[in-house]
Design a protein around this motif. Structure first.
Motif, PDB file in Angstrom:
ATOM      1  N   SER A  24      32.329  44.802  31.712  1.00 25.33           N
ATOM      2  CA  SER A  24      33.441  45.750  31.814  1.00 25.33           C
ATOM      3  C   SER A  24      34.514  45.378  30.797  1.00 25.33           C
ATOM      4  N   ASN A  25      35.395  46.320  30.523  1.00 23.01           N
ATOM      5  CA  ASN A  25      36.500  46.035  29.606  1.00 23.01           C
ATOM      6  C   ASN A  25      37.355  44.888  30.123  1.00 23.01           C
ATOM      7  N   GLN A  26      37.549  44.813  31.434  1.00 22.41           N
ATOM      8  CA  GLN A  26      38.342  43.734  32.022  1.00 22.41           C
ATOM      9  C   GLN A  26      37.657  42.383  31.804  1.00 22.41           C
ATOM     10  N   ASN A  29      38.062  41.408  28.265  1.00 29.03           N
ATOM     11  CA  ASN A  29      39.441  40.973  28.062  1.00 29.03           C
ATOM     12  C   ASN A  29      39.644  39.550  28.574  1.00 29.03           C
ATOM     13  N   THR A  34      37.201  42.420  22.718  1.00 31.85           N
ATOM     14  CA  THR A  34      37.287  43.861  22.925  1.00 31.85           C
ATOM     15  C   THR A  34      35.911  44.438  22.605  1.00 31.85           C
ATOM     16  N   ARG A  35      35.709  45.700  22.905  1.00 32.26           N
ATOM     17  CA  ARG A  35      34.431  46.345  22.565  1.00 32.26           C
ATOM     18  C   ARG A  35      34.185  46.272  21.057  1.00 32.26           C
TER      19      ARG A  35
END
Length: 47
Positions: A24-26, A29, A34-35
């Motif tokens: 997930s983005n979290q 992070n 980042t992606r």
């Protein structure tokens, strides 16, 4: 370079892309990514 070594490096690249892409983005992070960074990190495993 030998074809087996190239194949192993390519598999490491794909594995890294798949594993990081599945986070997930979290989670990304939390580990400071980042992606946008995923490809660069995976490319380092290909070298």
């Amino acid at each position: 370079m030998n074809p087996i070594r190239i194949a192993k490096k390519w598999l490491a690249y794909r594995r890294t892309m798949n594993e990081l892409g599945g986070l997930s983005n979290q989670s990304l992070n939390d580990i400071g990514l980042t992606r946008y960074d995923i490809r660069n990190v995976a490319a380092r495993s290909y070298r």
